[in-house]
Design an enzyme around this catalytic site. Structure first.
Site, PDB file in Angstrom:
ATOM      1  N   SER A   1       2.623  -6.536   6.753  1.00  0.00           N
ATOM      2  CA  SER A   1       1.179  -6.577   7.006  1.00  0.00           C
ATOM      3  C   SER A   1       0.473  -7.384   5.919  1.00  0.00           C
ATOM      4  O   SER A   1      -0.476  -8.130   6.200  1.00  0.00           O
ATOM      5  CB  SER A   1       0.604  -5.154   7.045  1.00  0.00           C
ATOM      6  N   ALA A   2       0.935  -7.245   4.673  1.00  0.00           N
ATOM      7  CA  ALA A   2       0.361  -8.031   3.575  1.00  0.00           C
ATOM      8  C   ALA A   2       0.624  -9.519   3.801  1.00  0.00           C
ATOM      9  O   ALA A   2      -0.258 -10.359   3.567  1.00  0.00           O
ATOM     10  CB  ALA A   2       0.954  -7.586   2.236  1.00  0.00           C
TER      11      ALA A   2
ATOM     12  N   ASP B   1      -1.831  -1.888  10.123  1.00  0.00           N
ATOM     13  CA  ASP B   1      -2.030  -1.901   8.663  1.00  0.00           C
ATOM     14  C   ASP B   1      -2.578  -3.229   8.137  1.00  0.00           C
ATOM     15  O   ASP B   1      -2.852  -3.348   6.943  1.00  0.00           O
ATOM     16  CB  ASP B   1      -0.686  -1.659   7.943  1.00  0.00           C
TER      17      ASP B   1
ATOM     18  N   ALA C   1      10.640  -3.520   5.237  1.00  0.00           N
ATOM     19  CA  ALA C   1      10.743  -2.295   6.058  1.00  0.00           C
ATOM     20  C   ALA C   1      10.762  -1.047   5.179  1.00  0.00           C
ATOM     21  O   ALA C   1      11.534  -0.118   5.396  1.00  0.00           O
ATOM     22  CB  ALA C   1      11.978  -2.328   6.969  1.00  0.00           C
ATOM     23  N   GLY C   2       9.888  -1.035   4.158  1.00  0.00           N
ATOM     24  CA  GLY C   2       9.899   0.037   3.170  1.00  0.00           C
ATOM     25  C   GLY C   2       8.789   1.061   3.341  1.00  0.00           C
ATOM     26  O   GLY C   2       8.705   2.016   2.584  1.00  0.00           O
ATOM     27  N   GLY C   3       7.888   0.840   4.301  1.00  0.00           N
ATOM     28  CA  GLY C   3       6.770   1.766   4.483  1.00  0.00           C
ATOM     29  C   GLY C   3       5.594   1.446   3.570  1.00  0.00           C
ATOM     30  O   GLY C   3       4.681   2.241   3.409  1.00  0.00           O
ATOM     31  N   MET C   4       5.614   0.254   2.968  1.00  0.00           N
ATOM     32  CA  MET C   4       4.527  -0.128   2.064  1.00  0.00           C
ATOM     33  C   MET C   4       3.690  -1.290   2.596  1.00  0.00           C
ATOM     34  O   MET C   4       2.894  -1.882   1.865  1.00  0.00           O
ATOM     35  CB  MET C   4       5.092  -0.490   0.689  1.00  0.00           C
TER      36      MET C   4
ATOM     37  N   PRO D   1       9.034  -4.039  -0.828  1.00  0.00           N
ATOM     38  CA  PRO D   1      10.303  -3.817  -0.115  1.00  0.00           C
ATOM     39  C   PRO D   1      10.182  -4.073   1.397  1.00  0.00           C
ATOM     40  O   PRO D   1       9.180  -3.690   1.997  1.00  0.00           O
ATOM     41  CB  PRO D   1      10.593  -2.326  -0.365  1.00  0.00           C
TER      42      PRO D   1
ATOM     43  N   LYS E   1       0.828  -1.223   0.000  1.00  0.00           N
ATOM     44  CA  LYS E   1       0.000   0.000   0.000  1.00  0.00           C
ATOM     45  C   LYS E   1       0.854   1.261   0.000  1.00  0.00           C
ATOM     46  O   LYS E   1       2.032   1.245   0.384  1.00  0.00           O
ATOM     47  CB  LYS E   1      -0.945   0.001   1.210  1.00  0.00           C
TER      48      LYS E   1
HETATM   49  O1  C5P Z   1       0.843  -1.800  14.207  1.00  0.00           O
HETATM   50  P1  C5P Z   1       2.233  -1.885  13.673  1.00  0.00           P
HETATM   51  O2  C5P Z   1       2.976  -3.069  14.199  1.00  0.00           O
HETATM   52  O3  C5P Z   1       2.309  -1.760  12.192  1.00  0.00           O
HETATM   53  O4  C5P Z   1       2.974  -0.600  14.241  1.00  0.00           O
HETATM   54  C1  C5P Z   1       4.368  -0.548  14.347  1.00  0.00           C
HETATM   55  C2  C5P Z   1       4.740   0.586  15.265  1.00  0.00           C
HETATM   56  O5  C5P Z   1       4.420   1.841  14.648  1.00  0.00           O
HETATM   57  C3  C5P Z   1       4.016   0.632  16.599  1.00  0.00           C
HETATM   58  O6  C5P Z   1       4.660  -0.181  17.529  1.00  0.00           O
HETATM   59  C4  C5P Z   1       4.111   2.104  16.957  1.00  0.00           C
HETATM   60  O7  C5P Z   1       5.394   2.411  17.448  1.00  0.00           O
HETATM   61  C5  C5P Z   1       3.983   2.777  15.601  1.00  0.00           C
HETATM   62  N1  C5P Z   1       2.583   3.163  15.314  1.00  0.00           N
HETATM   63  C6  C5P Z   1       2.036   4.237  16.012  1.00  0.00           C
HETATM   64  N2  C5P Z   1       0.748   4.609  15.745  1.00  0.00           N
HETATM   65  C7  C5P Z   1       0.010   3.982  14.803  1.00  0.00           C
HETATM   66  C8  C5P Z   1       0.560   2.885  14.072  1.00  0.00           C
HETATM   67  C9  C5P Z   1       1.856   2.513  14.353  1.00  0.00           C
HETATM   68  O8  C5P Z   1       2.677   4.845  16.861  1.00  0.00           O
HETATM   69  N3  C5P Z   1      -1.252   4.374  14.585  1.00  0.00           N
END
Ligand code: C5P
Length: 310
Positions: free
Chosen positions: A112-113, A145, A105-108, A103, A17
């Site tokens: 999560s997928a 995500d 740890a790419g922010g995509m 990627p 995403k």
């Molecule tokens: O939920 P996820 O594991 O993807 O989130 C990773 C990290 O990103 C969380 O541990 C938190 O530090 C940060 N995060 C946040 N607020 C969100 C989503 C993620 O602070 N709404």
């Protein structure tokens, strides 16, 4: 999800995403931040093949450096499979084969997928028959995500980003993605945002814990007009990501000079997403970037969420 499974494997594909809008509010007591975001699923996919097994295992392909993807309980797909097994009182296991294209740890949302795909694949493999709503609830427990990777398309995310409402998006949007050799840690980028805000004194007394997506973003998606969307792309995490990695700002500038309408850091980065007017323009942007020895990918969105292929 009622494919029965006695013998064969189940192959599921889930998309990565881009957050076309990402507003970050104050931090809740649980450490998560209030979000108002718009996700768009794009045509870069993770494939997960689930095969019957008596215990839980994972193999991963498609990554340059295998050490970047854990194969134990730190892997979100492993956690997804175990969470579903516990919820369904299933006492067997699964062998998960993950073929990565998003990627790391790419922010995509690649991890999560994987988790969303593992939920759908194991549900089918084990004949669990959970409803979409139940799978969504389990997905939200795995990460903010993950519900969107199940859902796909274009959607507004609020709460931690896990409360979804579909957004109307007409037509297709063309994106050129520039990945980085090295990933960025999502928690680190959120921490940096908090630190930057503390320095500025912003939100110190009154952190908003609920936010809205601005109307022009939703209008641009509804009209299918890439120029309109380009004008309303926004990411609160971008300042934090570029504080850690100033080269990302330069990459966006390079992309725009190469002909993209606008560029944005995807989620917590470091992938840069360049929005282009149409497929031809995206190809031209890619060609111009190649002249600067920058490899990129051309994807489009929106595309569906986690789906069983076979
Ligand atoms: O939920 P996820 O594991 O993807 O989130 C990773 C990290 O990103 C969380 O541990 C938190 O530090 C940060 N995060 C946040 N607020 C969100 C989503 C993620 O602070 N709404």
């Amino acid at each position: 999800m009622s494919v029965s499974s006695s013998a064969g494997s189940v192959h599921v594909r889930a998309p990565g995403k881009i957050n076309v809008y990402l507003g970050v509010g104050g931090r809740h007591d649980d450490g998560y931040h209030a979000l108002a975001t718009v996700f768009q699923a794009v045509s870069l996919y993770e494939d997960v093949i689930a095969s019957p097994a008596s215990d839980f295992s994972i193999t991963v392909s498609g990554v340059d450096d295998p050490d970047t993807v854990p194969l134990d309980d730190r892997n979100l797909a492993m956690r997804a499979a175990k969470l579903l097994a516990a919820a369904a009182d299933y006492d067997g296991g699964v062998a998960l084969e993950i073929r990565k294209s998003v990627p790391v740890a790419g922010g995509m949302g690649g991890g999560s997928a994987d988790a969303a795909a593992a939920l759908v694949a194991c549900d089918a493999l084990w004949g669990t028959g959970f409803s979409q709503a139940r799978l969504h609830e389990l997905a939200a427990r795995l990460g903010a995500d993950v519900p969107f990777a199940l859902h796909g398309g274009t959607a507004v995310g609020t709460g931690r980003g896990d409360q979804l409402n579909p957004a109307l998006a007409r037509g297709r949007f063309d994106w050129v993605l520039v990945a980085s050799d090295e990933g960025l840690s999502t928690p680190l980028v959120y921490e940096r945002l908090d630190a930057l805000r503390d320095e500025e004194g912003a939100f110190a007394d009154d952190p908003p814990l609920s936010l809205d997506v601005p109307v022009p973003v939703l209008q641009a998606l509804r009209s299918g007009d890439a120029e309109e969307l380009a004008a309303s792309l926004f990411n609160d995490l971008q300042a934090a990501a570029t504080d850690v990695r100033p080269d990302l700002d330069e990459m966006i500038g390079l992309g725009v000079r190469a002909g993209a309408l606008q560029g944005i850091v995807s989620g917590s980065g470091p992938t840069v997403a360049l929005l282009c007017a149409d497929p031809e323009s995206a190809q031209q942007v890619q060609a111009a970037l190649r002249e600067s020895r920058i490899e990129s990918l051309h994807v489009h969105g929106p595309v569906p969420g986690a789906r069983i292929l076979s």
